[in-house]
Design a protein around this motif. Structure first.
Motif, PDB file in Angstrom:
ATOM      1  N   GLY A  30       0.706  -1.461   0.116  1.00 32.45           N
ATOM      2  CA  GLY A  30       0.057  -0.022   0.119  1.00 32.45           C
ATOM      3  C   GLY A  30       0.684   1.431   0.006  1.00 32.45           C
ATOM      4  O   GLY A  30       0.492   2.454   0.114  1.00 32.45           O
ATOM      5  N   PHE A  31       2.433   1.259  -0.096  1.00 35.41           N
ATOM      6  CA  PHE A  31       3.040   2.311   0.149  1.00 35.41           C
ATOM      7  C   PHE A  31       3.184   2.922  -1.442  1.00 35.41           C
ATOM      8  O   PHE A  31       3.207   2.336  -2.562  1.00 35.41           O
ATOM      9  N   ARG A  32       3.364   4.151  -1.442  1.00 33.94           N
ATOM     10  CA  ARG A  32       3.839   4.702  -2.666  1.00 33.94           C
ATOM     11  C   ARG A  32       5.474   4.920  -2.423  1.00 33.94           C
ATOM     12  O   ARG A  32       5.876   4.646  -1.545  1.00 33.94           O
ATOM     13  N   PHE A  33       6.053   5.052  -3.722  1.00 34.11           N
ATOM     14  CA  PHE A  33       7.562   4.856  -3.505  1.00 34.11           C
ATOM     15  C   PHE A  33       8.304   5.787  -4.315  1.00 34.11           C
ATOM     16  O   PHE A  33       7.709   6.204  -5.425  1.00 34.11           O
ATOM     17  N   ALA A  34       9.393   6.386  -3.701  1.00 30.14           N
ATOM     18  CA  ALA A  34      10.293   7.455  -4.671  1.00 30.14           C
ATOM     19  C   ALA A  34      11.638   6.744  -4.933  1.00 30.14           C
ATOM     20  O   ALA A  34      11.909   5.758  -4.093  1.00 30.14           O
ATOM     21  N   VAL A  35      12.173   7.091  -5.953  1.00 33.13           N
ATOM     22  CA  VAL A  35      13.640   6.387  -6.293  1.00 33.13           C
ATOM     23  C   VAL A  35      14.563   7.785  -6.461  1.00 33.13           C
ATOM     24  O   VAL A  35      14.196   8.597  -7.246  1.00 33.13           O
ATOM     25  N   ASN A  36      15.692   7.508  -5.977  1.00 35.69           N
ATOM     26  CA  ASN A  36      16.631   8.638  -6.165  1.00 35.69           C
ATOM     27  C   ASN A  36      17.434   7.993  -7.404  1.00 35.69           C
ATOM     28  O   ASN A  36      17.727   6.842  -7.571  1.00 35.69           O
ATOM     29  N   VAL A  37      17.445   9.261  -8.303  1.00 35.67           N
ATOM     30  CA  VAL A  37      18.320   8.768  -9.768  1.00 35.67           C
ATOM     31  C   VAL A  37      19.354   9.692  -9.867  1.00 35.67           C
ATOM     32  O   VAL A  37      19.573  10.720  -9.303  1.00 35.67           O
ATOM     33  N   ALA A  38      20.404   8.942 -10.601  1.00 36.92           N
ATOM     34  CA  ALA A  38      21.799   9.494 -10.776  1.00 36.92           C
ATOM     35  C   ALA A  38      21.503  10.813 -11.840  1.00 36.92           C
ATOM     36  O   ALA A  38      22.347  11.777 -11.825  1.00 36.92           O
TER      37      ALA A  38
END
Length: 275
Positions: free
Chosen positions: A176-184
């Motif tokens: 049920g979580f939204r997620f963020a991704v750190n990108v280069a």
């Protein structure tokens, strides 16, 4: 929005002492925790709209307890001293502390709809054997806190770790979580968009040279309804460049950094939110 179960939990914590539990309340009502004999608490850095300055969300950060409020960043020091199992314990302790300290303040009108961004550190990705996010979801459910307002931030990954991010992000989504991704960078962001379908991408505001890729990424994010956050905003020149980039792409950007806000324990009052 109020959180009655959280309030009952805080009332129990207020009767506890640091010697009796791993989490307790200080005299100001802030939740604190202990790890490796270090006392820590939470600081929150706003994520704002670049054009209006309106606060969209806050990122929770672990800080040592300090009379100056901000404290010192403890994560790298403690994580390097920890084993894999201890690192998992530290990560979960931080997320619980941040959730308590955020939502105990977030029932006031100015923060009633702001999201909470929480870091998932890289050692946790490979150290947890299965069902990422399940234990944390159980904590939020027990306190009746809104999982839909929590965004879990995944670290940048090497190409060899792509399968791991796929596995972990799928588990978070199932819980049920939204997620963020750190990108280069922008081109890495374009690659991640197609592979992971994240809810949020976070880029470094200090790397804005590839304008063509940035514009393509902005347009792709707008089309796919993916939130784009430029972190580490440090200079007025970077803010001006981002505003121009947003105007060119016809989108509103989100920004985060010390140019606008230092992390602090207290969420912003209405006057400071709009400053």
């Amino acid at each position: 929005m109020s959180f009655p179960i959280l309030q009952k939990y805080l009332a129990r914590l207020s009767d506890a002492t640091g010697a009796a539990t791993s989490i307790w309340l200080d005299h100001e009502g802030k939740a604190q925790g202990r790890f490796f004999n270090c006392t820590m608490s939470s600081a929150f850095q706003p994520i704002r709209q670049a054009d209006s300055g309106a606060v969209h969300a806050y990122e929770g950060l672990a800080r040592s307890v300090s009379a100056q409020d901000q404290g010192l960043s403890l994560w790298k020091l403690l994580d390097h001293a920890a084993s894999d199992d201890e690192s998992i314990e530290l990560d979960r302790l931080c997320r619980m502390l941040h959730s308590i300290n955020f939502f105990r303040q977030a029932d006031s009108a100015p923060s009633a709809h702001a999201d909470l961004y929480l870091n998932v550190h890289d050692r946790l990705l490979s150290a947890v054997s299965s069902n990422h996010g399940h234990a944390f979801r159980r904590i939020l459910d027990a306190l009746e806190l809104p999982v839909e307002r929590v965004v879990l931030q995944l670290p940048a990954a090497t190409p060899q770790q792509g399968w791991l991010l796929n596995y972990v992000s799928d588990n978070y989504r199932r819980n049920g979580f939204r997620f963020a991704v750190n990108v280069a960078g922008a081109r890495d962001g374009l690659h991640v968009l197609g592979r992971l379908r994240p809810d949020v991408l976070k880029l470094d505001a200090r790397d804005l040279q590839d304008q063509a890729a940035l514009l393509e990424l902005l347009q792709r994010c707008a089309a796919d309804k993916v939130t784009l956050v430029f972190k580490r905003l440090e200079t007025p020149q970077q803010l001006t460049a981002l505003r121009q980039l947003g105007d060119t792409a016809g989108v509103s950007l989100l920004v985060q950094g010390y140019l606008l806000d230092e992390p602090r324990a207290a969420l912003l009052e209405p006057a400071r939110r709009a400053a």
